[in-house]
Write an enzyme that holds these catalytic residues in place. Structure first.
Site, PDB file in Angstrom:
ATOM      1  N   ASP A   1       6.203  -5.692   6.928  1.00 14.32           N
ATOM      2  CA  ASP A   1       4.834  -5.157   6.932  1.00 14.32           C
ATOM      3  C   ASP A   1       3.977  -6.160   6.166  1.00 14.32           C
ATOM      4  OD1 ASP A   1       2.548  -3.659   6.774  1.00 14.32           O
ATOM      5  OD2 ASP A   1       3.413  -2.043   5.582  1.00 14.32           O
TER       6      ASP A   1
ATOM      7  N   THR B   1       1.082  -9.501   5.604  1.00 18.99           N
ATOM      8  CA  THR B   1      -0.243 -10.021   5.924  1.00 18.99           C
ATOM      9  C   THR B   1      -0.078 -11.055   7.039  1.00 18.99           C
ATOM     10  OG1 THR B   1       0.187 -11.285   3.913  1.00 18.99           O
ATOM     11  CG2 THR B   1      -1.517  -9.660   3.775  1.00 18.99           C
ATOM     12  N   ASP B   2      -1.191 -11.658   7.459  1.00 19.52           N
ATOM     13  CA  ASP B   2      -1.151 -12.673   8.521  1.00 19.52           C
ATOM     14  C   ASP B   2      -0.354 -13.889   8.038  1.00 19.52           C
ATOM     15  OD1 ASP B   2      -2.848 -10.930   9.792  1.00 19.52           O
ATOM     16  OD2 ASP B   2      -4.665 -11.984   9.176  1.00 19.52           O
TER      17      ASP B   2
ATOM     18  N   ASP C   1       0.832  -1.218   0.000  1.00 22.68           N
ATOM     19  CA  ASP C   1       0.000   0.000   0.000  1.00 22.68           C
ATOM     20  C   ASP C   1       0.862   1.261   0.000  1.00 22.68           C
ATOM     21  OD1 ASP C   1       0.559   0.522   2.948  1.00 22.68           O
ATOM     22  OD2 ASP C   1      -0.441  -1.412   3.083  1.00 22.68           O
TER      23      ASP C   1
ATOM     24  N   GLY D   1       9.535 -11.614  -0.763  1.00 20.26           N
ATOM     25  CA  GLY D   1      10.458 -11.053   0.225  1.00 20.26           C
ATOM     26  C   GLY D   1      11.387 -12.092   0.829  1.00 20.26           C
TER      27      GLY D   1
ATOM     28  N   GLU E   1       7.334  -6.253  -2.525  1.00 21.03           N
ATOM     29  CA  GLU E   1       5.930  -6.662  -2.458  1.00 21.03           C
ATOM     30  C   GLU E   1       5.708  -7.784  -3.474  1.00 21.03           C
ATOM     31  OE1 GLU E   1       2.731  -5.904  -0.845  1.00 21.03           O
ATOM     32  OE2 GLU E   1       2.334  -7.575  -2.198  1.00 21.03           O
TER      33      GLU E   1
HETATM   34  N1  SAM Z   1      -0.594  -3.473   7.508  1.00 18.27           N
HETATM   35  C1  SAM Z   1      -1.144  -4.662   7.070  1.00 18.27           C
HETATM   36  C2  SAM Z   1      -1.652  -5.596   8.135  1.00 18.27           C
HETATM   37  O1  SAM Z   1      -1.027  -5.794   9.179  1.00 18.27           O
HETATM   38  O2  SAM Z   1      -2.751  -6.135   7.945  1.00 18.27           O
HETATM   39  C3  SAM Z   1      -0.334  -5.330   6.039  1.00 18.27           C
HETATM   40  C4  SAM Z   1      -0.229  -4.439   4.877  1.00 18.27           C
HETATM   41  S1  SAM Z   1       0.448  -4.932   3.405  1.00 18.27           S
HETATM   42  C5  SAM Z   1      -0.943  -4.717   2.387  1.00 18.27           C
HETATM   43  C6  SAM Z   1       0.822  -6.644   3.441  1.00 18.27           C
HETATM   44  C7  SAM Z   1       1.410  -7.099   2.128  1.00 18.27           C
HETATM   45  O3  SAM Z   1       2.303  -8.200   2.301  1.00 18.27           O
HETATM   46  C8  SAM Z   1       0.385  -7.578   1.095  1.00 18.27           C
HETATM   47  O4  SAM Z   1       0.258  -6.618   0.096  1.00 18.27           O
HETATM   48  C9  SAM Z   1       0.948  -8.909   0.582  1.00 18.27           C
HETATM   49  O5  SAM Z   1       0.811  -9.063  -0.809  1.00 18.27           O
HETATM   50  C10 SAM Z   1       2.404  -8.798   1.012  1.00 18.27           C
HETATM   51  N2  SAM Z   1       3.096 -10.089   1.142  1.00 18.27           N
HETATM   52  C11 SAM Z   1       2.626 -11.235   1.675  1.00 18.27           C
HETATM   53  N3  SAM Z   1       3.562 -12.202   1.588  1.00 18.27           N
HETATM   54  C12 SAM Z   1       4.658 -11.653   1.006  1.00 18.27           C
HETATM   55  C13 SAM Z   1       5.951 -12.132   0.646  1.00 18.27           C
HETATM   56  N4  SAM Z   1       6.302 -13.397   0.877  1.00 18.27           N
HETATM   57  N5  SAM Z   1       6.817 -11.275   0.055  1.00 18.27           N
HETATM   58  C14 SAM Z   1       6.476  -9.978  -0.205  1.00 18.27           C
HETATM   59  N6  SAM Z   1       5.262  -9.479   0.104  1.00 18.27           N
HETATM   60  C15 SAM Z   1       4.365 -10.288   0.710  1.00 18.27           C
END
Ligand code: SAM
Length: 270
Positions: A154, A156-157, A86, A138, A106
């Site tokens: 930062d 996701t779950d 984001d 990542g 991302e």
């Molecule tokens: N602030 C938020 C929360 O705690 O709910 C998280 C925000 S951000 C949108 C989380 C991002 O992590 C997502 O856009 C997702 O696509 C990304 N993500 C998940 N797994 C990932 C990975 N292995 N490498 C890079 N990005 C990843």
């Protein structure tokens, strides 16, 4: 429109928000993405049914994930955010004088596209010359990264592509990617609803980092409203630097008080 969005936060807890509109909804190669207009919190980004950010309360999470570690580093120049498509964490990082490079890693390009289109106030930093965007996983990226001063997770779950962002091997890769005096922070979920995740992250980070600390912030749209961040540092933490910042949640007092944990949280990480 009298439709409610319900996030099933655990098998027995949900949060319902009255929706005004569905602005975007699609299945990306990685997850189901939706942008909803809600009455209470304005625009909201949802991934796989889980609220990621809303226009009204995004500042809390983004200020707290970025400013707390940056002010504990003596001279942060090169910073990375893993996840965070984001752009909110990048926006806050770029407020710090002295930042030369802010890298965003991302996995899902569509998250950034949605943010630029529907949350321009959050995505604003992504066009900055100092921002470097990498659309990749990542976990693999961090293995080749070097000389970063601060790395933020930062994510996701811990399900789907984010699962590998919550394991000790990943924290070790972050340790190796950090320069001397480096600091990492990972979002580590709610002490009320996910104490096991907090224990797991604290334990994993402490296997690599000699200094591991937990801090808290109130994010109303995240499960239970009380959110945790786990910080790992290569060296003893100094007093925070004083930098004038235009913020809405973070203050110099919160920089210190966020590490003072309620008794039940102290207990769960003991
Ligand atoms: N602030 C938020 C929360 O705690 O709910 C998280 C925000 S951000 C949108 C989380 C991002 O992590 C997502 O856009 C997702 O696509 C990304 N993500 C998940 N797994 C990932 C990975 N292995 N490498 C890079 N990005 C990843």
């Amino acid at each position: 429109m009298n439709t409610w969005f319900t996030e099933l936060q655990t098998h027995n807890v949900s949060l319902g928000l009255k929706m005004e509109d569905v602005l975007w909804h699609e299945k990306t190669p990685y997850q189901e993405l939706a942008v909803l207009e809600t009455e209470a919190y304005g625009r909201m980004l949802v991934l796989d049914g889980a609220i990621q950010t809303t226009a009204s309360d995004e500042f809390v999470y983004h200020e707290m994930i970025a400013h707390v570690p940056l002010l504990l580093h003596s001279k942060p120049r090169k910073v990375a955010v893993i996840g965070g498509g984001d752009g909110g964490a990048i926006r806050e990082i770029l407020r710090h004088p002295g930042i030369e490079e802010a890298h965003l890693i991302e996995i899902d390009e569509k998250v950034m596209e949605a943010s630029k289109r529907f949350f321009p106030e959050i995505a604003v930093g992504l066009e900055d010359d100092r921002a470097h965007i990498h659309f990749t996983d990542g976990i693999a990226w961090v293995k080749q990264a070097k000389d970063f001063d601060v790395i933020l997770v930062d994510s996701t779950d811990p399900v789907g592509p984010a699962e590998g962002l919550f394991v000790p091997e990943f924290y070790q890769s972050i340790y190796d990617a950090l320069s001397d005096g480096g600091i990492m922070v990972a979002q580590s979920e709610s002490p009320f609803l996910e104490p096991d995740i907090i224990r797991r992250v604290m334990d994993g980070v402490s296997r690599s980092f000699p200094v591991t600390r937990l801090y808290l912030a109130s994010v109303p749209t995240y499960p239970s409203g009380l959110w945790s961040f786990t910080l790992g540092a290569k060296n003893t933490l100094p007093a925070p630097r004083q930098v004038p910042l235009k913020t809405r949640y973070w203050t110099p007092d919160i920089q210190k008080s966020c590490f003072h944990l309620p008794g039940f949280v102290e207990e769960l990480i003991r």
